[in-house]
Enzyme design. Structure first.
Site, PDB file in Angstrom:
ATOM      1  N   CYS A 278     -20.898 -11.455 -20.674  1.00 49.19           N
ATOM      2  CA  CYS A 278     -19.962 -12.215 -19.832  1.00 49.19           C
ATOM      3  C   CYS A 278     -19.976 -11.732 -18.389  1.00 49.19           C
ATOM      4  O   CYS A 278     -19.723 -12.509 -17.464  1.00 49.19           O
ATOM      5  CB  CYS A 278     -18.546 -12.129 -20.402  1.00 49.19           C
ATOM      6  SG  CYS A 278     -17.903 -10.436 -20.559  1.00 49.19           S
TER       7      CYS A 278
ATOM      8  N   GLU B 259     -10.299 -13.276 -22.922  1.00 44.81           N
ATOM      9  CA  GLU B 259     -11.365 -12.755 -22.066  1.00 44.81           C
ATOM     10  C   GLU B 259     -12.503 -13.754 -22.161  1.00 44.81           C
ATOM     11  O   GLU B 259     -13.157 -13.875 -23.191  1.00 44.81           O
ATOM     12  CB  GLU B 259     -11.788 -11.362 -22.551  1.00 44.81           C
ATOM     13  CG  GLU B 259     -12.494 -10.552 -21.469  1.00 44.81           C
ATOM     14  CD  GLU B 259     -13.950 -10.918 -21.306  1.00 44.81           C
ATOM     15  OE1 GLU B 259     -14.252 -11.653 -20.334  1.00 44.81           O
ATOM     16  OE2 GLU B 259     -14.766 -10.504 -22.117  1.00 44.81           O
TER      17      GLU B 259
ATOM     18  N   ASN C 127     -22.540 -12.057 -28.816  1.00 44.28           N
ATOM     19  CA  ASN C 127     -23.456 -11.402 -27.885  1.00 44.28           C
ATOM     20  C   ASN C 127     -23.389  -9.873 -27.917  1.00 44.28           C
ATOM     21  O   ASN C 127     -24.416  -9.204 -27.926  1.00 44.28           O
ATOM     22  CB  ASN C 127     -23.239 -11.917 -26.464  1.00 44.28           C
ATOM     23  CG  ASN C 127     -21.806 -11.750 -25.987  1.00 44.28           C
ATOM     24  OD1 ASN C 127     -20.853 -11.990 -26.726  1.00 44.28           O
ATOM     25  ND2 ASN C 127     -21.643 -11.340 -24.747  1.00 44.28           N
TER      26      ASN C 127
END
Length: 487
Positions: free
Chosen positions: A287, A253, A155
């Site tokens: 995110c 993460e 992303n």
């Protein structure tokens, strides 16, 4: 001169500091906005990992032994090169990732700043003197971990790779980077070329685009000591389990379903501006994207109406050819997942106030109103341009709902009373809080990370977090004369 001038695209990968054929053959690099083939990339397999790890382990020793100003200079030159080649790299980011130019430019800015910040690490104090009860000098010294694996997603491939690659290199480690194959040019090849041109010795940074088999081989190879992973919570759990079995550190993460709390004293127009950016920026494929809008009942209707109107006017299209607010999502699988969550939420009782449609990979920014707490788009990470809006009767209800999620990455609070906002934030477990801002923010020198199912805490950003992440602590003692013992 192009940063890619020396790259041979005929099915090759960057391995051991040189371009060599990938054992997995090659595959097409596809532009999501058009479906056009941009080039072909070599695909690594698990068999490539052992070669890369062996070369990295050898190269790391010489790299770590260099005087610290030399390592710092490589990082500074890399930062300069991100800026010098910004136009070319931005073009690749727009076409390969589907990012709008503003997002692509932000990624380049962060990449340069990550390198400049990392350039300060080699000259940081590397230990401390410890009092000892014996007649000796006792020290704790930070040592490079050795070989670090960085696994980055599709992303935001530049930022989510460089924030681990740069500090790990600066601290004397070798790095094996595994980008998502869908964005391996932006997230891998360009990064490797930048550091090669900056003077990084061969073998210290290697790039292996591949699938889950390559990732597993990197986690289990005995020469890899630290894994830095950014991606979904489901995959992160598997990596954490595998790393634990092999007694390795894994910095994870992971996903998020971040909440934006709009309190009853908030300015609706300002809150809607924040909400739209938080949910729709980069097609929601971040995110930290705002996944839940918890809005005070007294302003709820006005908020939904204004957000739906804004969503309806946002342009969606090819960011390489048109001036648009949103580009394409990465592929059909991601689009279908987004649409499935939207339609299932509508079936559960949510009202589609805007969007809910797509053409090819262009998904319209979507606003869901009256969203039940059990609706999939509220309870799960959508990773698409979807804004579920839920009414809350009190600030206590907002706190309870925000804290009820399994995730804990980012949090936004909109209020005219910033001290009230801070008091609210202190009651909600999350790694990041922004008062009077939306949930998507990033700076190279700021600690970044989530809690709960969003990851293992702040392992990125800032000197302390990076030193903790990519070094080991060694106890060292020295005596002027050999110690004597009773036998």
């Amino acid at each position: 001169m192009s940063v890619l001038d020396s790259v041979d695209w005929s099915g090759n990968i960057l391995k051991a500091g040189a371009w060599q054929p990938g054992r997995g053959g090659d595959y097409a690099v596809v532009e999501p906005a058009t479906g056009a083939e941009l080039g072909r990339m070599g695909l690594a397999t698990a068999a490539d990992v052992a070669d890369a790890a062996a070369a990295a382990a050898t190269a790391q020793l010489e790299w770590a032994a260099l005087p610290h100003p030399e390592r710092a200079a490589v990082l500074r030159r890399a930062g300069d090169l991100w800026q010098r080649h910004a136009e070319e790299i931005t073009g690749w980011n727009v076409r390969e990732v589907g990012a709008v130019p503003g997002m692509a430019g932000f990624a380049l800015h962060v990449a340069a700043e990550e390198c400049y910040e990392a350039a300060s690490l080699p000259s940081r104090p590397i230990g401390e003197v410890i009092p000892s009860e014996q007649p000796r000098l006792s020290m704790a010294r930070r040592m490079p971990a050795g070989v670090v694996t960085v696994i980055a997603p599709f992303n935001v491939p530049i930022i989510l790779g460089i924030r681990s690659v740069a500090p790990a290199l600066a601290l004397g480690n070798a790095v094996i980077l595994k980008p998502d194959p869908r964005t391996a040019v932006t997230g891998g090849t360009l990064m490797a070329r930048i550091f090669e041109e900056a003077g990084l010795p061969p073998g210290v940074l290697q790039m292996l685009p591949g699938g889950a088999d390559v990732g597993e081989a990197l986690v289990t190879d005995p020469r890899v000591r630290v894994i830095s992973f950014t991606g979904s919570t489901a995959v992160g759990r598997r990596i954490g389990e595998l790393a634990g079995r092999h007694l390795k550190r894994a910095h994870l993460e992971l996903g998020g379903n971040s909440a934006l709390l709009v309190l009853d004293d908030a300015d609706v127009e300002a809150a809607v501006n924040l909400a739209a950016w938080g949910s729709f920026f980069h097609q929601g494929q971040i995110c930290m994207s705002t996944g839940r809008h918890l809005v005070a009942a007294s302003i709820y209707d006005d908020f939904v109406e204004a957000l739906a109107e804004k969503a309806g006017h946002l342009s969606v299209g090819n960011p390489a050819t048109d001036q648009v607010a949103l580009g394409p999502v990465i592929d059909a699988g991601q689009r279908d997942k987004i649409h499935g969550l939207v339609t299932a939420s509508a079936d559960a009782g949510a009202i589609i106030a805007a969007g809910g449609t797509y053409e090819d990979l262009f998904y319209r920014p979507t606003v869901l109103a009256n969203v039940p707490l059990t609706a999939p788009a509220y309870a799960e990470e959508v990773f698409g341009p979807v804004a579920p809006v839920t009414k809350v009767e009190s600030v206590e209800d907002a706190i309870a709902l925000a804290g009820a999620s399994e995730y804990g990455l980012s949090l936004g609070i909109v209020t005219k009373d910033v001290m009230r906002g801070l008091a609210v934030a202190e009651q909600i477990p999350t790694g990041i809080v922004h008062i009077n801002d939306q949930t998507v923010n990033d700076e190279a020198n700021a600690p970044f990370g989530g809690v709960r199912a969003s990851g293992t805490g702040s392992r990125f950003g800032g000197a302390e977090a990076n030193i903790e992440a990519f070094t080991e602590t060694r106890w060292i003692t020295m005596r002027g004369e050999p110690a004597r013992y009773p036998f």
